[in-house]
Design an enzyme around this catalytic site. Structure first.
Site, PDB file in Angstrom:
ATOM      1  N   CYS A 153      12.854   5.998  14.488  1.00  7.19           N
ATOM      2  CA  CYS A 153      11.619   7.318  14.455  1.00  7.19           C
ATOM      3  C   CYS A 153      11.411   6.167  15.864  1.00  7.19           C
ATOM      4  O   CYS A 153       9.845   6.829  16.568  1.00  7.19           O
ATOM      5  CB  CYS A 153      10.766   7.065  14.029  1.00  7.19           C
TER       6      CYS A 153
ATOM      7  N   GLN B 216       2.967  -2.765  13.571  1.00  5.33           N
ATOM      8  CA  GLN B 216       3.637  -4.006  14.192  1.00  5.33           C
ATOM      9  C   GLN B 216       3.338  -5.711  15.066  1.00  5.33           C
ATOM     10  O   GLN B 216       4.212  -5.997  14.597  1.00  5.33           O
ATOM     11  CB  GLN B 216       5.216  -3.978  15.147  1.00  5.33           C
TER      12      GLN B 216
ATOM     13  N   LYS C 278       3.477  -2.891   5.958  1.00  7.41           N
ATOM     14  CA  LYS C 278       4.398  -3.703   6.596  1.00  7.41           C
ATOM     15  C   LYS C 278       4.178  -4.685   6.737  1.00  7.41           C
ATOM     16  O   LYS C 278       4.657  -5.507   7.941  1.00  7.41           O
ATOM     17  CB  LYS C 278       4.226  -3.303   8.216  1.00  7.41           C
TER      18      LYS C 278
ATOM     19  N   ASP D 159      -1.791   1.445  18.692  1.00  9.45           N
ATOM     20  CA  ASP D 159      -0.958   1.858  17.289  1.00  9.45           C
ATOM     21  C   ASP D 159      -0.236   0.167  17.160  1.00  9.45           C
ATOM     22  O   ASP D 159       0.539  -0.695  17.696  1.00  9.45           O
ATOM     23  CB  ASP D 159       0.138   2.489  17.216  1.00  9.45           C
TER      24      ASP D 159
ATOM     25  N   HIS E 180       7.069   5.267  18.823  1.00  8.81           N
ATOM     26  CA  HIS E 180       7.141   5.606  17.524  1.00  8.81           C
ATOM     27  C   HIS E 180       7.046   7.195  17.057  1.00  8.81           C
ATOM     28  O   HIS E 180       6.363   7.329  17.892  1.00  8.81           O
ATOM     29  CB  HIS E 180       6.674   4.804  16.292  1.00  8.81           C
TER      30      HIS E 180
HETATM   31  N1  PMP Z   1       4.110   2.802  14.076  1.00  8.42           N
HETATM   32  C1  PMP Z   1       5.098   1.909  14.572  1.00  8.42           C
HETATM   33  C2  PMP Z   1       5.197   0.822  15.466  1.00  8.42           C
HETATM   34  C3  PMP Z   1       5.515   2.185  13.281  1.00  8.42           C
HETATM   35  O1  PMP Z   1       6.896   0.980  13.566  1.00  8.42           O
HETATM   36  C4  PMP Z   1       5.395   1.932  12.473  1.00  8.42           C
HETATM   37  C5  PMP Z   1       6.477   2.652  10.940  1.00  8.42           C
HETATM   38  N2  PMP Z   1       7.936   2.322  10.952  1.00  8.42           N
HETATM   39  C6  PMP Z   1       4.585   3.304  12.415  1.00  8.42           C
HETATM   40  C7  PMP Z   1       4.147   4.008  13.041  1.00  8.42           C
HETATM   41  C8  PMP Z   1       4.638   4.150  10.942  1.00  8.42           C
HETATM   42  O2  PMP Z   1       4.008   3.719  10.024  1.00  8.42           O
HETATM   43  P1  PMP Z   1       3.951   4.485   8.727  1.00  8.42           P
HETATM   44  O3  PMP Z   1       4.903   4.918   8.313  1.00  8.42           O
HETATM   45  O4  PMP Z   1       3.444   3.371   7.213  1.00  8.42           O
HETATM   46  O5  PMP Z   1       2.774   5.434   8.540  1.00  8.42           O
END
Ligand code: PMP
Length: 417
Positions: free
Chosen positions: A373, A212, A235, A209, A132
């Site tokens: 993203c 997910q 999430k 990270d 991401h």
């Molecule tokens: N890492 C991953 C794998 C994600 O899916 C996301 C959110 N789509 C993020 C980071 C960022 O999370 P947040 O917008 O809650 O900071």
């Protein structure tokens, strides 16, 4: 195994659990809502919304500073969440749980603070090809500041990291490995435990990270031996604006503060300021108190459902959805790893993902389309965008059937035009 991982109940009645999410019983465009955008943000059960509401109505006061009863109560409730998170991910020490505003904030904290202290000119930062943007850009920023270099572990056509390439990239210049536990764009579950063990052979720390992963599977940071682990409350059926950074004390104690202000200090004078201890030295200013208290309630809820039950239920839905999708002519699933969680990303050979998303929305079906993203992931698979249905434990087989019917309808509309 984490205590949290074994604390499961058998034969959970998921239809009763679904009833606790009032947002799911509404109609959208005249049809019952099918919510399949859980990877972007999942829905909140009534008890979490109620807990946040009760704080606002009856308990609101600032934390950590007040001598008065209301402030002490707010502080206790807010700090209770730290204990719950510690148990939930099986961290060794409570001080290893840092409150942030989400995964993005957690990774930026490490990139900035760990980067300041431990990343030097000529060092390498190792990330995977399917990260991401939140686990790419902060590292590029610190690399630029420090004269370091971001190196990329390639993935194969299924979306799995190529193990030998990973091992070849580890070397004495590698300052940190930063890798997603589960890819939001493909659903690949990276073999993080094995990756961490390999990196530790070179004494290289690893940030995971977990945005997910934590919502979908039991996570035990000690079993993984992760040095840093980041995730977001929104999430995992919790509130927005709140997240966690887990970090091993051995690193956190040596890392400088990330932001300055109230709460993160020990003594302040114009000549010299000294800092609070971990975790408070990373938590400057008034935090999102209501969200933090609400997140504690979220964790209690998830533990009652049982993370292993959640993982099992979502796996059944994922297998069913994968088979159904594969049976539609012209559809190609992007992300075909044997190890996947909760994400169905796909393209059609002549209909753009955005058009599929729009036609599904007209039928009350919420999915996400675009690059998620993760633009480098799209580039790797030679697609501009995918359509992504992402699952939660409150989804049903019926939701998948509606998705499949909706896609077939989109195809027929395009074929007829
Ligand atoms: N890492 C991953 C794998 C994600 O899916 C996301 C959110 N789509 C993020 C980071 C960022 O999370 P947040 O917008 O809650 O900071």
């Amino acid at each position: 195994m984490a205590e949290a991982a074994t604390k499961t109940k058998q034969n959970v009645d998921f239809s009763r659990i679904r009833e606790q999410f009032p947002v799911l019983s509404q109609e959208v465009k005249g049809q019952p809502l099918v919510y399949l955008d859980n990877a972007a943000s999942s829905q909140m059960p009534t008890r979490v919304a109620d807990r946040i509401d009760a704080y606002h109505r009856n308990e609101h006061a600032n934390v950590h500073r007040g001598i008065h009863t209301l402030s002490q109560k707010a502080t206790d409730a807010y700090e209770e969440t730290r204990k719950k998170v510690q148990q939930f991910i099986n961290a060794e020490h409570q001080e290893e749980i840092i409150y942030t505003t989400g995964t993005t904030d957690s990774i930026n904290l490490v990139a900035h603070s760990f980067g300041d202290r431990f990343i030097d000119e000529g060092d390498e930062i190792l990330i995977s090809e399917i990260e991401h943007h939140a686990n790419i850009v902060p590292w590029q920023m610190v690399a630029e500041r420090k004269g370091a270099k971001v190196q990329v572990i390639p993935v194969n056509d299924d979306g799995d990291i190529i193990w030998d390439e990973y091992v070849n990239l580890l070397n004495e210049k590698t300052a940190i490995v930063a890798v997603g536990h589960v890819s939001n764009a493909l659903g690949t579950v990276h073999p993080v435990k094995k990756m961490i063990a390999k990196a530790h052979e070179y004494e290289i720390p690893v940030l995971v990270d977990g945005a997910q992963a934590v919502p979908h599977t039991p996570v035990d940071v000690q079993d993984l031996s992760a040095d840093f682990y980041a995730f977001s409350a929104h999430k995992m059926c919790g509130p927005t604006g709140f997240g966690i950074l887990y970090g091993k004390k051995q690193y956190l104690d040596k890392m400088p503060p990330y932001r300055g202000g109230g709460d993160m200090i020990d003594k302040v004078s114009f000549e010299e300021t000294t800092y609070n201890i971990t975790p408070h030295k990373f938590e400057a200013g008034t935090p999102p108190i209501a969200a933090g208290i609400g997140f504690g309630e979220t964790i209690s809820f998830l533990e009652e459902v049982g993370m292993q039950n959640i993982a099992d239920k979502e796996h059944q839905l994922l297998s069913y959805g994968t088979k159904q999708l594969q049976s539609i002519d012209g559809i190609r699933i992007i992300g075909t790893s044997q190890e996947k969680a909760s994400v169905l990303s796909f393209v059609h050979n002549n209909i753009h993902a955005a058009d599929i998303g729009t036609i599904l929305d007209q039928q009350g079906i919420a999915i996400r389309t675009g690059h998620h993203c993760a633009q480098p992931t799209m580039r790797r698979f030679n697609v501009p965008a995918t359509a992504r249905a992402s699952l939660s434990f409150y989804n049903t087989k019926d939701d998948i059937d509606r998705l499949i019917e909706g896609i077939k309808k989109a195809i027929s509309i395009f074929n007829d035009s």
